[in-house]
Design an enzyme around this catalytic site. Sequence first.
Site, PDB file in Angstrom:
ATOM      1  N   GLN A 171       0.846  -1.174   0.000  1.00  0.00           N
ATOM      2  CA  GLN A 171       0.000   0.000   0.000  1.00  0.00           C
ATOM      3  C   GLN A 171       0.883   1.225   0.000  1.00  0.00           C
ATOM      4  O   GLN A 171       1.515   1.540   0.996  1.00  0.00           O
ATOM      5  CB  GLN A 171      -0.902  -0.039   1.242  1.00  0.00           C
ATOM      6  CG  GLN A 171      -1.712   1.210   1.442  1.00  0.00           C
ATOM      7  CD  GLN A 171      -3.106   0.894   1.935  1.00  0.00           C
ATOM      8  OE1 GLN A 171      -3.335  -0.125   2.557  1.00  0.00           O
ATOM      9  NE2 GLN A 171      -4.043   1.769   1.646  1.00  0.00           N
ATOM     10  N   ASP A 211      12.503   5.810 -11.839  1.00  0.00           N
ATOM     11  CA  ASP A 211      12.447   5.554 -10.391  1.00  0.00           C
ATOM     12  C   ASP A 211      13.245   4.292 -10.063  1.00  0.00           C
ATOM     13  O   ASP A 211      12.740   3.384  -9.418  1.00  0.00           O
ATOM     14  CB  ASP A 211      10.987   5.420  -9.960  1.00  0.00           C
ATOM     15  CG  ASP A 211      10.821   5.341  -8.437  1.00  0.00           C
ATOM     16  OD1 ASP A 211      11.750   5.747  -7.706  1.00  0.00           O
ATOM     17  OD2 ASP A 211       9.767   4.858  -7.986  1.00  0.00           O
ATOM     18  N   LYS A 216      -2.383  -3.452  -9.905  1.00  0.00           N
ATOM     19  CA  LYS A 216      -2.051  -2.183  -9.249  1.00  0.00           C
ATOM     20  C   LYS A 216      -3.215  -1.233  -9.430  1.00  0.00           C
ATOM     21  O   LYS A 216      -3.657  -0.977 -10.545  1.00  0.00           O
ATOM     22  CB  LYS A 216      -0.767  -1.604  -9.843  1.00  0.00           C
ATOM     23  CG  LYS A 216      -0.333  -0.335  -9.145  1.00  0.00           C
ATOM     24  CD  LYS A 216       1.171  -0.183  -9.076  1.00  0.00           C
ATOM     25  CE  LYS A 216       1.730   0.432 -10.333  1.00  0.00           C
ATOM     26  NZ  LYS A 216       3.174   0.708 -10.193  1.00  0.00           N
TER      27      LYS A 216
HETATM   28  N1  LIG Z   1       4.515  -7.800 -11.003  1.00  0.00           N
HETATM   29  C1  LIG Z   1       4.784  -7.967  -9.704  1.00  0.00           C
HETATM   30  N2  LIG Z   1       5.047  -9.196  -9.219  1.00  0.00           N
HETATM   31  C2  LIG Z   1       5.305  -9.374  -7.912  1.00  0.00           C
HETATM   32  N3  LIG Z   1       5.331  -8.399  -7.000  1.00  0.00           N
HETATM   33  C3  LIG Z   1       5.090  -7.153  -7.427  1.00  0.00           C
HETATM   34  C4  LIG Z   1       4.805  -6.873  -8.781  1.00  0.00           C
HETATM   35  N4  LIG Z   1       4.581  -5.546  -8.911  1.00  0.00           N
HETATM   36  C5  LIG Z   1       4.731  -5.036  -7.678  1.00  0.00           C
HETATM   37  N5  LIG Z   1       5.036  -5.987  -6.764  1.00  0.00           N
HETATM   38  C6  LIG Z   1       5.247  -5.798  -5.319  1.00  0.00           C
HETATM   39  O1  LIG Z   1       4.530  -4.655  -4.892  1.00  0.00           O
HETATM   40  C7  LIG Z   1       5.415  -3.628  -4.447  1.00  0.00           C
HETATM   41  C8  LIG Z   1       4.934  -2.262  -4.900  1.00  0.00           C
HETATM   42  O2  LIG Z   1       4.787  -2.248  -6.293  1.00  0.00           O
HETATM   43  P1  LIG Z   1       5.093  -0.951  -7.170  1.00  0.00           P
HETATM   44  O3  LIG Z   1       6.455  -0.471  -6.831  1.00  0.00           O
HETATM   45  O4  LIG Z   1       4.814  -1.273  -8.579  1.00  0.00           O
HETATM   46  O5  LIG Z   1       3.961   0.027  -6.619  1.00  0.00           O
HETATM   47  P2  LIG Z   1       4.036   1.558  -6.228  1.00  0.00           P
HETATM   48  O6  LIG Z   1       2.921   1.812  -5.278  1.00  0.00           O
HETATM   49  O7  LIG Z   1       4.136   2.379  -7.451  1.00  0.00           O
HETATM   50  O8  LIG Z   1       5.398   1.567  -5.413  1.00  0.00           O
HETATM   51  P3  LIG Z   1       6.278   2.812  -5.029  1.00  0.00           P
HETATM   52  O9  LIG Z   1       5.473   3.615  -4.064  1.00  0.00           O
HETATM   53  O10 LIG Z   1       7.475   2.129  -4.399  1.00  0.00           O
HETATM   54  O11 LIG Z   1       6.634   3.515  -6.314  1.00  0.00           O
HETATM   55  C9  LIG Z   1       6.762  -4.010  -5.017  1.00  0.00           C
HETATM   56  O12 LIG Z   1       7.815  -3.554  -4.231  1.00  0.00           O
HETATM   57  C10 LIG Z   1       6.687  -5.531  -5.051  1.00  0.00           C
HETATM   58  O13 LIG Z   1       6.999  -6.076  -3.772  1.00  0.00           O
END
Ligand SMILES: Nc1ncnc2c1ncn2[C@@H]1O[C@H](COP(=O)(O)OP(=O)(O)OP(=O)(O)O)[C@@H](O)[C@H]1O
Lengths: 190, 251
Positions: free
Chosen positions: B15, B157, B37
């Site tokens: 989250q 990033d 996501k």
């Molecule tokens: N395709 C995937 N397969 C497995 N785990 C994933 C995948 N995409 C994301 N995750 C898990 O979810 C976490 C968060 O995903 P992501 O970085 O894409 O989201 P975010 O909210 O944009 O993150 P941040 O705030 O770090 O930019 C990742 O660190 C990873 O642990």
Amino acid sequence: MLSSYNYPAFNSLAHVALFDNVTNAKELRSRLISAATMSGPDGELEREAVNFAFVDASLVVSEMHLQTALLFALLADARTSLRTKTVHSEILWALNPTNNISEAIRRFGVSDSTTRLLVVRVCTPPTSTSPENIETALRTGVAGDAVPLSCLSSFTDWSKLTKYYKLPAGVPHERLIQIVESTVGAKSAA
Amino acid sequence: MTTVFKLDDADIISQGAEAKVYHVQLHPSPSPRICIKHRFQKTYRHPTLDAQLSRSRLQAESRVLVRCLRAGVNVPVVRLVDLDGGLLGTEWIDGMSVRRILGGGDEGVLEDDDDDDVAEEDADEHLQKFAVTKDELMRLIGHEIGKLHLADIIHGDLTTSNMMLRTRMADAPAQLVLIDFGLAFNSTLVEDKAVDLYVLERAFASTHPDSEPLYATVLDEYARVLGKAWDPVKRRLDDVRLRGRKRSMVG
Ligand SMILES: Nc1ncnc2c1ncn2[C@@H]1O[C@H](COP(=O)(O)OP(=O)(O)OP(=O)(O)O)[C@@H](O)[C@H]1O
């Protein structure tokens, strides 16, 4: 004969069958065309008999490829934003990378020379048609051998797919499958 | 925004400030669960503006993933883009973030119950589990970023949280997968590539002790992949470092 995918989020059940050595593709195609314009109760019956997505199985690389297109169609249907007439034609549209509907149907649908056929029936709600009725419709409609879905990957026509998806050369199939699946997955952002 | 999918809180993996990540059985089993996501609305921004922004970001992110795959860069396969619902569905990468492998824990990720020993995580143990050396891991990182930049894609990033090592099948080679392309864009500019590298350098320095030799190996492999294109990026990276240092002295 049927594999069934349950999509509770869409209140839908999709039944899928794969056929090899299909000999009546030409007939199927003309039935699809004439069913659209037949009137009266005969028309109703005929439309029900061919109420499927008939997909050229040599252009579907994996079950996930099909499921990705299917999900696209279910989502478009749920949002009442279908670009084509039915959820079934939407599957063909999702598989084709361009925005041209007749091209999608020509390329990914059944053609006179099709011998390997992937057939999909979406039921919304799941109980709208019984699997027995669907099997009967397929037994009488498709002249060919029902084979397990696991045969799908051995049917792939890479030269056609390379042309349609503009795939890079000299790349292992594993990667090409990822590109093909992603192209369908990202279709609504294309 | 209409919600079609009922995303279950029980499936939440992480989250963040702008997005929630779920691990969902979208297609019926035995199809693998996928990663979804969800970029949620920021209440403090204008609602229609926000919806437009989230649509175009989602569109950009999914397109860049497809471009990456076409360029031979390891990223998750795209499974679903729902512009109206703000959802991006991708392949779930079975594995571990590089950050965690290196012993830096997992930022923002809600841990499973069986993972409550995070504090005592040991890098050597993780490396052993994935059957790679630290040096090999650094080369995998340099290699993937090299391919990315050769394709004129900037990640935007780069951190060790945004790269994952896939769990290895039998005797398949180790595979590093880049994730989170929410800030990615296309650019041929040497400056953009140098900044991308600098962001990762800072991330290494702030999360991993004794990062300098590690990062040097990343760059070494990156340079090998870039070939002739490396020289201008190297010179620009030196500039960017200098600017960074000046800024930190002033600020
Ligand atoms: N395709 C995937 N397969 C497995 N785990 C994933 C995948 N995409 C994301 N995750 C898990 O979810 C976490 C968060 O995903 P992501 O970085 O894409 O989201 P975010 O909210 O944009 O993150 P941040 O705030 O770090 O930019 C990742 O660190 C990873 O642990």
